[in-house]
Design an enzyme around this catalytic site. Structure first.
Site, PDB file in Angstrom:
ATOM      1  CB  ALA A  44       7.512  56.796  21.450  1.00 36.13           C
ATOM      2  N   GLY A  81       9.727  67.159  24.745  1.00 42.13           N
ATOM      3  CA  GLY A  81       9.265  66.360  23.609  1.00 42.13           C
ATOM      4  C   GLY A  81       9.516  67.051  22.285  1.00 42.13           C
ATOM      5  CG  HIS A 122      22.079  72.088  17.172  1.00 44.14           C
ATOM      6  ND1 HIS A 122      23.240  71.932  16.445  1.00 44.14           N
ATOM      7  CD2 HIS A 122      22.057  71.073  18.074  1.00 44.14           C
ATOM      8  CE1 HIS A 122      23.876  70.852  16.865  1.00 44.14           C
ATOM      9  NE2 HIS A 122      23.177  70.311  17.863  1.00 44.14           N
ATOM     10  CE1 TYR A 145      16.101  69.679  17.963  1.00 42.57           C
ATOM     11  CE2 TYR A 145      18.397  70.314  17.700  1.00 42.57           C
ATOM     12  CZ  TYR A 145      17.356  69.868  18.497  1.00 42.57           C
ATOM     13  OH  TYR A 145      17.577  69.625  19.832  1.00 42.57           O
TER      14      TYR A 145
END
Ligand code: NAI
Ligand code: 15L
Length: 275
Positions: A44, A81, A122, A145
């Site tokens: 981005a 990232g 996670h 993820y």
């Protein structure tokens, strides 16, 4: 160690991926004492370089050749990232799984010897809250993820054993300006403590592949960092000053995953693509 100034010699050039993201914007400022030049990258848009101490190089982590060019000439990589929440597997695959492979291959080819990997709580998200974990506890990923972060940690381990590239994998809890809910009273990592941890991760010699939980000095922490004691990370902040405002929020049901699992609501996401 302090996050405002550093007693260490600055690196010549550090690479920060994920520079347009929430943490990337914070680290763009707070990493300045640690490097002469900070190379900022994201898929981005990134705000233009302020002066000659910054370089902006847009790059899709899924593009192996672009990542190879991105890594040329850097002394160490802070790999932030990628997709940072639960998404369908196909979205995670390019950015996180291929992306972390591309980072390590580029590090090998360009002789970069230190990577800091933004892993996540996670990877252990299906453990129950209150269950104390250390770096050797079994992982229980709570999402595609979380699985991608397990893969990144394993990639780091392999590239150390095979090629001597050292990594500190930081299992970041919840790094935001403030804790946003009751779970984050345990998992919160202040920006100041994150910066101090990055300083430790960049400058400590002989880290091999070290796994450390990125968490502030909160009252009820579930994570034990004794296997990362050599980093000498001493969190200074705590979620306690935010307790009143967090406890003023509506109380979830006792069986709400946000109060049951270390990964909170991530354990409930998916499946994707059934319709
Ligand atoms: P974020 O989502 O704000 O930033 C991630 C950045 O990665 C975004 O700017 C995005 O454009 C970029 N990105 C996504 N796909 C890409 C691709 N294919 N190529 C290049 N760049 C791509 O996330 P945040 O909060 O700043 O987190 C940064 C890192 O730390 C992430 O890797 C995240 O998984 C990890 N982390 C963050 C935590 C937190 O509490 N903020 C907790 C645990 C881990
Ligand atoms: C993460 O890994 C995410 O990137 C971040 O957005 C938060 O959800 C954090 O974990 C958390 O568990 O609070």
């Amino acid at each position: 160690m302090t996050s405002a100034t550093t007693e260490h010699q600055p690196f010549n050039r550090l690479l920060l991926t994920g520079a347009a993201g929430g943490l990337g914007k914070v680290l763009r400022q707070s990493l300045r004492p640690f490097t002469r030049i900070l190379r900022l990258s994201d898929i981005a848009e990134v705000a233009p370089a302020l002066d000659e101490s910054e370089e902006v190089q847009l790059c899709d982590l899924a593009d192996k050749q672009a990542v190879d060019q991105l890594v040329a000439g850097v002394d160490a990589i802070l790999h932030f990232g990628g997709v940072s929440v639960e998404r369908p597997f196909e979205e995670i695959l390019g950015a996180n799984i291929c992306g972390v492979f591309h980072i390590y291959e580029a590090a090998r080819r360009h002789n970069v010897k230190r990577v800091i990997f933004a892993s996540s709580n996670h990877v252990i998200g299906f453990h129950k809250q209150g269950h104390r974990l250390d770096a050797h506890s079994p992982r229980r990923p709570d999402s595609y993820y979380g699985l991608s972060k397990c893969y990144g940690e394993d990639m780091a381990s392999f590239y150390f054993d095979r090629y001597g590239i050292e990594t500190v994998s930081i299992r970041i809890g919840s790094s935001f300006s403030e804790p946003q809910n009751r779970r984050m009273m345990s998992t919160w990592l202040s920006y100041g403590d994150l910066t101090q941890l990055l300083e430790c991760a960049l400058y400590t010699p002989n880290v091999g592949h070290t796994v450390v939980y990125g968490v502030s000095d909160n009252q009820n922490v579930w994570w034990d960092n004794s296997y990362a004691a050599h980093l000498n990370f001493k969190a200074r902040d705590s979620s306690e000053p935010f307790r009143a405002q967090v406890e003023a929020l509506p109380m979830p049901a006792a069986d709400d995953p946000i109060l049951v699992y270390q990964g909170g609501a991530f354990v409930t996401l998916g499946p994707f693509g059934d319709d």
